[in-house]
Structures are given as C-alpha cells and as structure tokens.
Motif scaffolding. Structure first.
Motif, PDB file in Angstrom:
ATOM      1  N   VAL A   1      11.903   7.819  -2.357  1.00  0.00           N
ATOM      2  CA  VAL A   1      11.891   8.765  -1.228  1.00  0.00           C
ATOM      3  C   VAL A   1      10.575   8.675  -0.452  1.00  0.00           C
ATOM      4  O   VAL A   1      10.580   8.606   0.783  1.00  0.00           O
ATOM      5  N   ILE A   2       9.464   8.665  -1.169  1.00  0.00           N
ATOM      6  CA  ILE A   2       8.166   8.598  -0.488  1.00  0.00           C
ATOM      7  C   ILE A   2       8.018   7.274   0.258  1.00  0.00           C
ATOM      8  O   ILE A   2       7.561   7.246   1.404  1.00  0.00           O
TER       9      ILE A   2
ATOM     10  N   TRP B   1       1.163   6.473  -6.933  1.00  0.00           N
ATOM     11  CA  TRP B   1       0.116   7.462  -7.195  1.00  0.00           C
ATOM     12  C   TRP B   1       0.704   8.871  -7.193  1.00  0.00           C
ATOM     13  O   TRP B   1       0.397   9.675  -8.074  1.00  0.00           O
ATOM     14  N   ALA B   2       1.548   9.173  -6.221  1.00  0.00           N
ATOM     15  CA  ALA B   2       2.178  10.494  -6.162  1.00  0.00           C
ATOM     16  C   ALA B   2       3.008  10.740  -7.417  1.00  0.00           C
ATOM     17  O   ALA B   2       2.998  11.852  -7.969  1.00  0.00           O
ATOM     18  N   ALA B   3       3.703   9.717  -7.897  1.00  0.00           N
ATOM     19  CA  ALA B   3       4.507   9.860  -9.114  1.00  0.00           C
ATOM     20  C   ALA B   3       3.615  10.167 -10.314  1.00  0.00           C
ATOM     21  O   ALA B   3       3.980  10.988 -11.166  1.00  0.00           O
TER      22      ALA B   3
ATOM     23  N   LEU C   1       0.823  -1.213   0.000  1.00  0.00           N
ATOM     24  CA  LEU C   1       0.000   0.000   0.000  1.00  0.00           C
ATOM     25  C   LEU C   1       0.857   1.263   0.000  1.00  0.00           C
ATOM     26  O   LEU C   1       0.511   2.262  -0.648  1.00  0.00           O
ATOM     27  N   VAL C   2       1.988   1.229   0.698  1.00  0.00           N
ATOM     28  CA  VAL C   2       2.910   2.368   0.717  1.00  0.00           C
ATOM     29  C   VAL C   2       3.466   2.608  -0.683  1.00  0.00           C
ATOM     30  O   VAL C   2       3.493   3.751  -1.171  1.00  0.00           O
TER      31      VAL C   2
ATOM     32  N   GLY D   1       4.641  11.970 -17.803  1.00  0.00           N
ATOM     33  CA  GLY D   1       5.170  10.762 -18.427  1.00  0.00           C
ATOM     34  C   GLY D   1       4.875   9.508 -17.635  1.00  0.00           C
ATOM     35  O   GLY D   1       5.118   8.401 -18.113  1.00  0.00           O
ATOM     36  N   ILE D   2       4.359   9.645 -16.420  1.00  0.00           N
ATOM     37  CA  ILE D   2       3.920   8.485 -15.643  1.00  0.00           C
ATOM     38  C   ILE D   2       2.414   8.633 -15.463  1.00  0.00           C
ATOM     39  O   ILE D   2       1.950   9.605 -14.870  1.00  0.00           O
ATOM     40  N   THR D   3       1.685   7.680 -16.029  1.00  0.00           N
ATOM     41  CA  THR D   3       0.228   7.795 -16.015  1.00  0.00           C
ATOM     42  C   THR D   3      -0.424   6.511 -15.529  1.00  0.00           C
ATOM     43  O   THR D   3       0.104   5.418 -15.706  1.00  0.00           O
ATOM     44  N   VAL D   4      -1.564   6.682 -14.928  1.00  0.00           N
ATOM     45  CA  VAL D   4      -2.443   5.569 -14.568  1.00  0.00           C
ATOM     46  C   VAL D   4      -3.847   6.039 -14.903  1.00  0.00           C
ATOM     47  O   VAL D   4      -4.192   7.204 -14.701  1.00  0.00           O
TER      48      VAL D   4
END
Length: 127
Positions: free
Chosen positions: A113-114, A17-19, A10-11, A25-28
């Motif tokens: 980092v997150i 999600w933050a990315a 989950l982390v 260039g990073i999509t969901v």
C-alpha cells in the motif's frame, strides 16, 4: 541504473522502514541511522529482485488459485516472498528479520500500500 529504478528502490526501502515501525515481528537494526538506512536499501533491492524473478513464475503456475480466491492468494504469495527476503537478508548477514507468517502477511500489505501510494505521488507508474 535509471533514476526511476533508484527512486523505486528508495520507495520500497521507506515502505519497509514503515513496516518495521508499525508491525511487531518485523525488525531492522543498525548501530547508526546510516547503517539502518543502508540495510533497508539492500533489503529493498533483494525484495525487488525476489519479486521480479519469482512472482511471474508463481502467477503462471498458481493462476487457478488467483482466480478461485479472487486475487486474495496474492496476499499469501506476497507474505511468502517477504519471508524469503528476510531469509536471504539473514544469509547475507543483514540485520533485517521477519518473524512469522502473520508479521509477513501484514508487512506485505503495508509495504504494498505504501509503495503504491508513493509511486502514485512521485509519478513512478507513468510509462
């Protein structure tokens, strides 16, 4: 499956999600919030498996590069592993995509980092 493993997945899903929110260039994509969350959890699981299987092998064979670059080679490896995760997600028809090395490079740094910060806050690194 232990609670600690579920929390780590989950982390990483939250970090991914933050990315997707911060790095072009990073999509969901998903038609609903639940589908998007499910995709991120599945991608986090794939990313964890890719890291668990390939990273030790890469570290063993690429040891000299890690030493010569004072560990900066790890950033390139993490970016390539994120690109591989994106490719696997596409093969599984999950709507997650990383377009290009630099998006993967920045995404890998942000996810790392997150994840590290959340692991510390939640006490997931305590063994």
């Amino acid at each position: 499956m232990s609670v600690k493993i579920v929390l780590k997945i989950l982390v990483v899903a939250g970090a991914l999600w933050a990315a997707t929110q911060l790095i072009p260039g990073i999509t969901v994509s998903g038609s609903t919030t639940a589908k998007t969350a499910g995709t991120l959890i599945a991608v986090a699981l794939i990313f964890g498996l890719v890291n668990a299987v390939l990273k030790p092998i890469i570290k063993t064979f690429g040891c000299a590069f890690y030493v010569l670059t004072l560990g900066l080679f790890a950033l390139v490896v993490n970016a390539l592993l994120l690109l591989l995760t994106s490719w696997i997600a596409e093969q599984l028809e999950l709507p997650f995509h990383v377009s290009g090395f630099w998006a993967a490079f920045l995404g890998a740094i942000l996810v790392g980092v997150i994840s590290w910060l959340l692991d510390m806050l939640l006490g997931l690194n305590d063994d």
